[in-house]
Design an enzyme around this catalytic site. Structure first.
Site, mmCIF file in Angstrom:
data_model
loop_
_atom_site.group_PDB
_atom_site.id
_atom_site.type_symbol
_atom_site.label_atom_id
_atom_site.label_comp_id
_atom_site.label_asym_id
_atom_site.label_seq_id
_atom_site.Cartn_x
_atom_site.Cartn_y
_atom_site.Cartn_z
ATOM 1 N N LYS A 126 -10.016 -0.899 -51.876
ATOM 2 C CA LYS A 126 -10.316 -1.179 -50.463
ATOM 3 C C LYS A 126 -10.956 -2.555 -50.406
ATOM 4 C CE LYS A 126 -9.955 0.720 -46.415
ATOM 5 N NZ LYS A 126 -8.980 1.684 -45.869
ATOM 6 N N ASP A 166 -6.449 -2.049 -41.925
ATOM 7 C CA ASP A 166 -7.443 -1.018 -41.596
ATOM 8 C C ASP A 166 -8.065 -1.498 -40.287
ATOM 9 O OD1 ASP A 166 -8.946 1.443 -42.820
ATOM 10 O OD2 ASP A 166 -10.572 0.161 -42.135
HETATM 11 P P1 NDP Z 1 -8.100 -0.217 -35.259
HETATM 12 O O1 NDP Z 1 -8.917 -1.436 -35.478
HETATM 13 O O2 NDP Z 1 -6.676 -0.344 -34.852
HETATM 14 O O3 NDP Z 1 -8.825 0.710 -34.156
HETATM 15 C C1 NDP Z 1 -10.116 1.164 -34.320
HETATM 16 C C2 NDP Z 1 -10.525 1.881 -33.057
HETATM 17 O O4 NDP Z 1 -11.811 2.466 -33.239
HETATM 18 C C3 NDP Z 1 -10.667 0.962 -31.865
HETATM 19 O O5 NDP Z 1 -10.334 1.656 -30.703
HETATM 20 C C4 NDP Z 1 -12.147 0.601 -31.901
HETATM 21 O O6 NDP Z 1 -12.657 0.180 -30.653
HETATM 22 C C5 NDP Z 1 -12.746 1.915 -32.313
HETATM 23 N N1 NDP Z 1 -14.045 1.705 -32.987
HETATM 24 C C6 NDP Z 1 -14.340 0.868 -34.015
HETATM 25 N N2 NDP Z 1 -15.639 0.937 -34.348
HETATM 26 C C7 NDP Z 1 -16.179 1.842 -33.508
HETATM 27 C C8 NDP Z 1 -17.480 2.347 -33.341
HETATM 28 N N3 NDP Z 1 -18.513 1.928 -34.099
HETATM 29 N N4 NDP Z 1 -17.660 3.302 -32.373
HETATM 30 C C9 NDP Z 1 -16.623 3.724 -31.621
HETATM 31 N N5 NDP Z 1 -15.374 3.259 -31.739
HETATM 32 C C10 NDP Z 1 -15.165 2.341 -32.645
HETATM 33 O O7 NDP Z 1 -8.260 0.649 -36.588
HETATM 34 P P2 NDP Z 1 -7.327 1.810 -37.143
HETATM 35 O O8 NDP Z 1 -6.829 2.638 -36.030
HETATM 36 O O9 NDP Z 1 -6.381 1.208 -38.085
HETATM 37 O O10 NDP Z 1 -8.371 2.641 -38.018
HETATM 38 C C11 NDP Z 1 -9.195 3.653 -37.441
HETATM 39 C C12 NDP Z 1 -9.747 4.516 -38.553
HETATM 40 O O11 NDP Z 1 -8.649 5.094 -39.290
HETATM 41 C C13 NDP Z 1 -10.603 3.809 -39.592
HETATM 42 O O12 NDP Z 1 -11.594 4.690 -40.070
HETATM 43 C C14 NDP Z 1 -9.617 3.529 -40.711
HETATM 44 O O13 NDP Z 1 -10.261 3.375 -41.960
HETATM 45 C C15 NDP Z 1 -8.786 4.786 -40.669
HETATM 46 N N6 NDP Z 1 -7.472 4.674 -41.279
HETATM 47 C C16 NDP Z 1 -6.541 3.780 -40.808
HETATM 48 C C17 NDP Z 1 -5.290 3.716 -41.374
HETATM 49 C C18 NDP Z 1 -4.216 2.860 -40.829
HETATM 50 O O14 NDP Z 1 -3.069 2.996 -41.291
HETATM 51 N N7 NDP Z 1 -4.474 2.001 -39.870
HETATM 52 C C19 NDP Z 1 -4.945 4.540 -42.550
HETATM 53 C C20 NDP Z 1 -5.968 5.509 -42.912
HETATM 54 C C21 NDP Z 1 -7.186 5.516 -42.308
HETATM 55 P P3 NDP Z 1 -12.893 -1.396 -30.372
HETATM 56 O O15 NDP Z 1 -11.537 -1.953 -30.075
HETATM 57 O O16 NDP Z 1 -13.810 -1.409 -29.224
HETATM 58 O O17 NDP Z 1 -13.507 -1.954 -31.625
#
Ligand code: NDP
Length: 445
Positions: A126, A166
């Site tokens: 990571k 991520d």
């Molecule tokens: P994105 O950056 O596309 O989206 C993240 C989302 O979470 C946004 O809506 C963001 O809002 C919100 N967010 C971030 N920080 C916070 C917080 N502190 N409180 C509330 N909301 C928050 O990320 P992903 O969708 O890619 O990833 C989301 C999760 O899934 C992570 O934990 C990641 O590690 C996990 N993951 C992702 C994978 C992937 O293929 N993308 C694979 C496996 C796991 P805002 O826009 O306001 O920041």
């Protein structure tokens, strides 16, 4: 907890008291591995657990770049190459101000087991940076990505370590990073996944984590004779995982009634229209509150935690770590929620997970439920080696099969070790055994 596992954990607590996320992940994993460790006394002699929880390598580096006003900015970059026992290092890059060594190590440790569960030959890694892409211009993001890769490139490669996206790292960032990597090494090779379709990406990669989460949850629901159809679903986040979890759950006949971003959440009793969310988040890069411009009858509530007080049948936390605590878990249980599946990494605190298990709520841990993204990344690597592109349907079917298989491994391992229906224990054991076998075969390295 098994005494050997406990001594390893206590030692970690002494050495890394300032790394709470890493200790939280290590605690969850070591606790649930007790049963398998009891069966294998040879692990202790080989120092297997001590080696398993310590990264093979971790690089930390300076990232200097220039913003649009000409000011020099400096961020910290990280890559933890945690475990390569079963294949080249593989795991995403996160760009978010909360990124630090502890967060990267927790994600890397989880990634080892997740990648093992996919059944594909990929080790765990990571990385990321405390850089915040939010509010930056495209040119600033590009300069940052190029500066980041100007150091990272010497540590990665198609047979060594293959990063992906991520939080904060989507198609735009992967494009900038891969473009610069390709220029530096003068080779067109699969050293990043999540690439655009026109330059080596795989169909379904964008959808994979969210779709895979729903496929896994569907399997879990089946064990209680339930399905997505007509269920009310709450999804936190509105990023890559959340959007495609909404799309697939809706396709299966569920109604997604709430989604969020880090400022607040929307509630739409008629079902959140995922196409509007895609427009706001993927195209315009705006806040989720904009949804009310398209759907004036929906509600917007400032702040994130309240989303778990909305009565629902299924909860899919897809935003970030520790976003669902014991108070939120109690609210979900009180309101009759029957299943919780983690789309984000470690979104539920240890206390929340315990409550779900104690109250018989079906619970899918992240390392199993959100493994679809990395699984399709591995298939992107396979397509790149073959110099072939597979159709959307073919990749989607592969994804579905992989998720069914992951569910089966978790359920079988939980059953075998005396914890039927506990997919936390099942996922940890099933993922660990394969890595442990390989590490034992290598001797002390
Ligand atoms: P994105 O950056 O596309 O989206 C993240 C989302 O979470 C946004 O809506 C963001 O809002 C919100 N967010 C971030 N920080 C916070 C917080 N502190 N409180 C509330 N909301 C928050 O990320 P992903 O969708 O890619 O990833 C989301 C999760 O899934 C992570 O934990 C990641 O590690 C996990 N993951 C992702 C994978 C992937 O293929 N993308 C694979 C496996 C796991 P805002 O826009 O306001 O920041």
């Amino acid at each position: 907890m098994n005494s050997y596992a406990e001594s390893v954990l206590n030692n970690l607590r002494k050495r890394y008291p300032h790394e709470p996320e890493y200790l939280q992940a290590a605690t969850e994993i070591l606790e649930s591995l007790s049963a398998v460790i009891e069966k294998h006394p040879e692990y202790e002699k080989a120092g297997l657990l001590e080696r398993f929880v310590e990264p093979e390598r971790m690089v930390t580096f300076r990232v200097s770049w220039v913003d649009d006003s000409g000011k020099v900015r400096v961020n910290t970059g990280y890559r933890v190459q945690f475990n390569s026992a079963i294949g080249p290092y593989k795991g995403g890059l996160r760009f978010h101000p909360t990124v630090n060594a502890s967060v990267i190590k927790f994600l890397g440790l989880e990634q080892i087991l997740k990648n093992s569960l996919t059944g594909l030959p990929i080790g765990g890694a990571k990385g990321g940076s405390d850089f915040d892409p939010k509010g930056k211009s495209d040119a600033e993001v590009m300069r940052f990505c190029q500066a980041f890769v100007s150091e990272l490139f010497r540590h990665i490669g198609p047979d060594i370590d293959v990063p992906a996206g991520d939080i904060g790292v989507g198609a735009r960032e992967i494009g900038y990073m891969y473009g610069y990597y390709k220029k530096l090494v003068n080779a067109n090779e699969c050293a990043f996944t999540g690439r655009g379709i026109s330059y080596g990406g795989s169909l379904v990669r964008k959808e994979a984590t969210g779709y895979g989460l729903v496929y896994f949850t569907r399997e879990m629901l089946k064990t209680k004779g339930e399905k997505f159809k007509d269920k009310k679903v709450v999804i936190s986040g509105s990023g890559n995982v959340a959007i495609y979890a909404n799309e697939k759950a809706t396709q299966m006949g569920a109604k997604v009634i709430a989604m969020s971003d880090s400022d607040g959440y929307i509630y739409d009793k008629d079902g959140v229209d995922v196409e509007i969310i895609k427009k706001i988040k993927e195209v315009e890069r705006k806040r989720i509150s904009e949804y009310l411009k398209y759907r004036p009858d929906a509600k917007y509530i400032q702040g994130c935690n309240g989303i778990w007080t909305i009565p629902c049948d299924i909860a899919l936390p897809c935003a970030t770590q520790n976003e669902l605590d014991a108070g939120s878990a109690s609210a979900l249980i009180k309101n009759g929620c029957i299943a919780v599946a983690e789309g984000a990494n470690m979104p539920c605190t240890l206390e929340a997970v315990k409550l779900f298990l104690d109250f018989g709520v079906l619970f899918a841990p992240a390392k199993a439920a959100n493994a679809g993204g990395v699984a399709i990344s591995a298939l992107e690597m396979a397509q790149a080696s073959q110099r072939m592109f597979w159709s959307f349907d073919r990749v989607d079917k592969e994804l579905d099969n992989i998720m069914v298989n992951i569910f089966k491994q978790c359920a079988d391992a939980a059953q075998e070790y005396g914890f039927p229906g506990n997919y936390v224990v099942g996922a940890n054991i099933a993922g660990f055994v394969k890595v442990a076998d390989a590490m034992m075969a290598y001797g002390i390295v």
